[in-house]
Design a protein around this motif. Sequence first.
Motif, short mmCIF file in Angstrom:
data_model
loop_
_atom_site.label_atom_id
_atom_site.label_comp_id
_atom_site.label_asym_id
_atom_site.label_seq_id
_atom_site.Cartn_x
_atom_site.Cartn_y
_atom_site.Cartn_z
N LEU A 126 -48.23 -22.23 16.57
CA LEU A 126 -48.68 -23.23 17.53
C LEU A 126 -47.50 -24.00 18.11
CD1 LEU A 126 -50.97 -24.79 18.92
CD2 LEU A 126 -51.07 -26.27 16.90
N ALA A 186 -44.16 -25.99 27.21
CA ALA A 186 -43.45 -27.20 27.64
C ALA A 186 -42.20 -26.84 28.44
CB ALA A 186 -43.08 -28.04 26.42
N LEU A 217 -46.41 -24.04 22.04
CA LEU A 217 -46.31 -25.31 22.76
C LEU A 217 -44.91 -25.52 23.33
CD1 LEU A 217 -48.37 -27.69 20.43
CD2 LEU A 217 -49.06 -26.70 22.62
#
Length: 357
Positions: free
Chosen positions: A81, A89, A85
């Motif tokens: 995860l 980002a 992310l």
Amino acid sequence: MTEHVQVVDGASPNEVQDPRTRFEIKRATVWLGLACAIALVVLLIQPLLLIFAALVFASMLDGGVRLLNRILPIGRGWRLLIVVLLVIAFIVGTFYIAGVQLIEQATQLRSTLEVQVQRGAQWLSAQGMMPGTSDLNGMLRQAMGSVGRVTSFLGTAASALTSFFMILVLGLFLAMEPNIYERGLQWMVPVDKRREFAITLRRMGETLRKLLAGRLLGMVAEGIITWIALMIAGVPMAAILGILTGLLAFIPNIGAFISGALMVAVGFSAGYDTGIAAIIVYVVVQTFDGYILLPIVARKTVDLPPALTLGAQILTSALFGIMGLALADPMTAMIKVALERRSEAAAEEMDAEELVA
């Protein structure tokens, strides 16, 4: 109570009694099944390429998860995860900071390249090395019509986005629980071959992770260096050219040639001195990449001979198009690992036979 019936003696017309005939039928069945399997692969080559691309993406995610485990020993799901992310980002942040500038430069790059191509065609036509403009336009229309007839499902933007989304989703599922799929593949292999298959599969995974790690490192380094060098040299659209150079660095040899052609074309559009500066930047970046960065990366990753890589790219691009060109290196690396392991296994069997004797 046993019933008494009369049973006819002798073989039926559809029963084969001759052992040689049975053997030949079995052998013919094997060859027919192999031919059907090859035909099925040819028909399903595009979905198979999507699945292989998903495996490549899953290997990237798995490499990030393993790297993160060295500094953050938490559950694999949480590490995955975090990696996802971070990737999201980075992409969103890059386009948020420089999105407007990149869009403007991309539009300007397209018009600049069109003008430069027309100038080059006119110069070659004036030198008698190329057909006239009218003939050239007719040839281009004919070529585009031919390309349109043979374009695959990746030809349109909608299908390309759909394929890209499928690759991301499938790769994410594979990266979440790779052991499940590995056990499933082993289950499909005969019991006496499973250990050898597991060793080969593990080595393929390690090789793919190392190859992709080296590619990503080279892409980032080459893109940033090109961006900064072009800005210093005063070449227009340095940002978009740096990003394109970094992306094209995923495809060795051919990608460097394409990025160099783009740099030189844009450089000469701004003037003769700027064009010479673009050539110098291209030579310096490729020299650094070829003689400093690649040898360092190759020691830690996979060392593929340049001629083998280029030959595989030519074959895969001719057979599978642009997607085959992008996946040529991972395919070649995995085939190389499988052949090397097969050679090692054969040598181990010979040594064991000699010890027994």
